[in-house]
Scaffold this motif. Structure first.
Motif, PDB file in Angstrom:
ATOM      1  N   GLY A   1       1.282  -1.026   0.244  1.00 11.23           N
ATOM      2  CA  GLY A   1      -0.368  -0.464  -0.315  1.00 11.23           C
ATOM      3  C   GLY A   1       0.793   1.404   0.128  1.00 11.23           C
ATOM      4  N   ASP A   2       1.874   1.238   0.056  1.00  6.52           N
ATOM      5  CA  ASP A   2       2.741   2.291   0.016  1.00  6.52           C
ATOM      6  C   ASP A   2       3.089   3.024  -1.269  1.00  6.52           C
ATOM      7  N   SER A   3       3.601   4.289  -1.005  1.00 10.86           N
ATOM      8  CA  SER A   3       3.492   4.537  -2.810  1.00 10.86           C
ATOM      9  C   SER A   3       5.019   5.816  -2.597  1.00 10.86           C
ATOM     10  N   VAL A   4       5.890   4.531  -3.620  1.00 10.79           N
ATOM     11  CA  VAL A   4       6.912   4.794  -3.830  1.00 10.79           C
ATOM     12  C   VAL A   4       7.332   5.071  -5.016  1.00 10.79           C
ATOM     13  N   TRP A   5       8.745   6.528  -5.171  1.00 13.21           N
ATOM     14  CA  TRP A   5       8.930   6.512  -6.500  1.00 13.21           C
ATOM     15  C   TRP A   5      10.241   6.230  -7.050  1.00 13.21           C
ATOM     16  N   PHE A   6      10.769   6.373  -8.374  1.00 12.90           N
ATOM     17  CA  PHE A   6      12.233   5.970  -8.131  1.00 12.90           C
ATOM     18  C   PHE A   6      12.681   5.517 -10.098  1.00 12.90           C
ATOM     19  N   CYS A   7      13.922   5.327 -10.089  1.00 14.79           N
ATOM     20  CA  CYS A   7      14.556   5.845 -11.013  1.00 14.79           C
ATOM     21  C   CYS A   7      14.897   3.657 -10.711  1.00 14.79           C
ATOM     22  N   HIS A   8      14.788   3.241 -11.739  1.00 15.18           N
ATOM     23  CA  HIS A   8      15.074   1.834 -12.120  1.00 15.18           C
ATOM     24  C   HIS A   8      14.822   1.220 -13.564  1.00 15.18           C
ATOM     25  N   GLY A   9      15.594   0.614 -14.342  1.00 16.39           N
ATOM     26  CA  GLY A   9      15.096  -0.373 -15.412  1.00 16.39           C
ATOM     27  C   GLY A   9      15.296   0.496 -16.590  1.00 16.39           C
TER      28      GLY A   9
ATOM     29  N   THR B   1       5.877  -3.844 -11.591  1.00 12.60           N
ATOM     30  CA  THR B   1       7.566  -3.413 -12.107  1.00 12.60           C
ATOM     31  C   THR B   1       7.743  -4.006 -11.252  1.00 12.60           C
ATOM     32  N   VAL B   2       8.747  -4.564 -10.683  1.00 16.13           N
ATOM     33  CA  VAL B   2       9.743  -5.360  -9.702  1.00 16.13           C
ATOM     34  C   VAL B   2      11.151  -5.195  -9.309  1.00 16.13           C
ATOM     35  N   LEU B   3      11.324  -4.635  -8.005  1.00 22.21           N
ATOM     36  CA  LEU B   3      12.929  -3.954  -8.144  1.00 22.21           C
ATOM     37  C   LEU B   3      12.993  -4.006  -6.060  1.00 22.21           C
ATOM     38  N   ASP B   4      14.267  -3.646  -6.400  1.00 20.32           N
ATOM     39  CA  ASP B   4      14.409  -3.924  -4.622  1.00 20.32           C
ATOM     40  C   ASP B   4      14.433  -3.072  -3.935  1.00 20.32           C
ATOM     41  N   GLU B   5      13.911  -3.596  -2.617  1.00 14.77           N
ATOM     42  CA  GLU B   5      13.541  -1.631  -1.884  1.00 14.77           C
ATOM     43  C   GLU B   5      14.335  -0.769  -2.200  1.00 14.77           C
ATOM     44  N   ARG B   6      16.188  -0.800  -2.393  1.00 17.89           N
ATOM     45  CA  ARG B   6      16.910  -0.438  -1.666  1.00 17.89           C
ATOM     46  C   ARG B   6      16.954   0.486  -2.959  1.00 17.89           C
ATOM     47  N   TRP B   7      16.219   0.435  -4.093  1.00 14.63           N
ATOM     48  CA  TRP B   7      16.199   1.277  -4.962  1.00 14.63           C
ATOM     49  C   TRP B   7      15.134   2.452  -5.011  1.00 14.63           C
ATOM     50  N   ALA B   8      13.989   2.242  -4.385  1.00 14.98           N
ATOM     51  CA  ALA B   8      12.879   3.466  -4.479  1.00 14.98           C
ATOM     52  C   ALA B   8      13.239   4.074  -2.550  1.00 14.98           C
ATOM     53  N   ALA B   9      12.064   4.989  -2.897  1.00 10.48           N
ATOM     54  CA  ALA B   9      11.944   6.131  -1.779  1.00 10.48           C
ATOM     55  C   ALA B   9      10.154   6.475  -1.548  1.00 10.48           C
ATOM     56  N   PRO B  10      10.029   6.576  -0.643  1.00 13.65           N
ATOM     57  CA  PRO B  10       8.265   7.407  -0.206  1.00 13.65           C
ATOM     58  C   PRO B  10       8.239   8.440  -0.957  1.00 13.65           C
ATOM     59  N   ILE B  11       7.015   8.671  -1.854  1.00 11.77           N
ATOM     60  CA  ILE B  11       7.083   9.983  -2.426  1.00 11.77           C
ATOM     61  C   ILE B  11       6.200  10.753  -1.674  1.00 11.77           C
ATOM     62  N   PRO B  12       6.971  11.930  -1.895  1.00 10.82           N
ATOM     63  CA  PRO B  12       6.368  12.960  -0.771  1.00 10.82           C
ATOM     64  C   PRO B  12       5.226  13.134  -1.125  1.00 10.82           C
ATOM     65  N   GLN B  13       4.900  13.702   0.259  1.00  8.92           N
ATOM     66  CA  GLN B  13       3.237  13.562   1.103  1.00  8.92           C
ATOM     67  C   GLN B  13       2.503  14.180  -0.408  1.00  8.92           C
ATOM     68  N   SER B  14       3.052  15.696  -0.627  1.00 13.20           N
ATOM     69  CA  SER B  14       2.259  16.724  -1.211  1.00 13.20           C
ATOM     70  C   SER B  14       2.745  16.446  -3.565  1.00 13.20           C
TER      71      SER B  14
END
Length: 331
Positions: free
Chosen positions: A83-91, A104-117
């Motif tokens: 349910g968490d919202s994430v953004w990333f540069c991967h693939g 898509t599937v990626l290692d959690e290490r390469w994602a970050a939580p999306i800013p609330q705004s």
């Protein structure tokens, strides 16, 4: 799942919407993301035109930037929950699957939580350009408060966030643009002076604005001709950072000025598995996310198109006249 596939190198209409198999988690540290939007970057168009970075066979899913919701987690995942919202540069380079797709599937290490705004579309527009601009200005360019920086193509994807990041470092920002509309945008983002390269020699104008000293730092996002001419308006002992290959040019004047020439290719850590450098990229997204939520950093999205219009998005970028970012919305 639906995905846009690059079937062979060439024109935008070679991108096809197809049904392909959903990716699955294969490592305990991976997350599966339901993609809601994908950013479209110039590098996507270059890969489509020239071929993949890897020798893997086509077809391939392009798109480095993604944003969406976590729908499944591996057994060792500790940073995210379903349910968490994430953004990333991967693939999207021909190795791991890109983000012109529903999942898509990626290692959690390469994602970050999306800013609330941020909504998904603005979040998907941001990672590659934020990381690139940060690297060029702060890491390679060593920008300090009070310095003068010249940012080329300041209304573009990298340029528009570079202007804002430079102002957050309390720099004086000179910006090249190609229209009155883009000049207004650049000034709204914080540029102190907008220079229309169609109307005047930008190097001459920069030297006039700096009493003949030149800019302490120049960020080239355009290519060889701009890089070559930028040498003439970079201060002695200054920094000239380019995102591109400057080609076979004379560096005699750069040598006389004792310039530091820097290159910023934010894809290198992904291409060469430089994990610590990619950790830094995630740190950049986290810090920029805080600034976005504070209202001091904004992401400009000029158009949002449905996933099936990926070819049209590529064609628009290749005109060279877009502002900010174009995003594909994935329903």
């Amino acid at each position: 799942m639906k995905a846009i596939l690059m079937t062979q190198p060439g024109l935008p209409d070679l991108l096809e919407l197809r049904e392909i198999e959903e990716p699955t988690i294969t490592e305990p540290s991976q997350i599966k993301v339901r993609l809601r939007a994908a950013g479209v970057n110039p590098v996507d168009t270059k890969i489509r035109r020239n071929g993949l970075f890897y020798p893997n066979p086509l077809p391939a899913v392009l798109g480095c930037d993604g944003a969406g919701e976590v729908v499944e987690i591996g057994g060792a995942v500790s940073r995210f929950n379903i349910g968490d919202s994430v953004w990333f540069c991967h693939g999207g380079l021909g190795g791991d699957q890109g983000n012109y797709a529903e999942y898509t599937v990626l290692d959690e290490r390469w994602a970050a939580p999306i800013p609330q705004s941020l909504d998904f579309e603005h979040a998907a527009a941001a990672p590659l350009v934020l990381i690139t601009a940060w690297g060029a200005l702060y890491d390679r360019g060593r920008l300090q408060a009070g310095q003068t920086v010249l940012i080329h193509a300041a209304a573009g994807g990298v340029g528009h966030v570079a202007v804002q990041l430079a102002k957050l470092r309390d720099a004086r920002v000179l910006a090249t643009i190609g229209s009155a509309e883009k000049a207004e945008l650049a000034r709204n983002w914080g540029a102190d002076t907008a220079i229309d390269y169609r109307q005047e020699d930008f190097a001459q104008r920069v030297n006039e604005l700096t009493d003949g000293q030149g800019a302490d730092l120049v960020i080239d996002t355009v290519g060889p001709d701009v890089f070559r001419h930028s040498i003439d308006c970079t201060a002695h002992f200054g920094d000239l950072v380019t995102l591109l290959d400057p080609g076979n040019i004379s560096l005699q004047e750069a040598r006389m000025r004792n310039l530091r020439i820097g290159f910023e290719l934010m894809l290198a850590p992904m291409l060469r598995n430089l994990h610590e450098a990619r950790d830094h990229h995630v740190e950049i997204l986290q810090q920029c996310g805080e600034w976005i939520d504070q209202g001091v950093l904004n992401i400009h999205v000029s158009q949002v198109l449905p996933l099936e219009k990926a070819a049209a998005a590529h064609a628009l970028i290749e005109t060279g006249h877009t502002t900010g970012k174009i995003v594909l919305k994935i329903s």
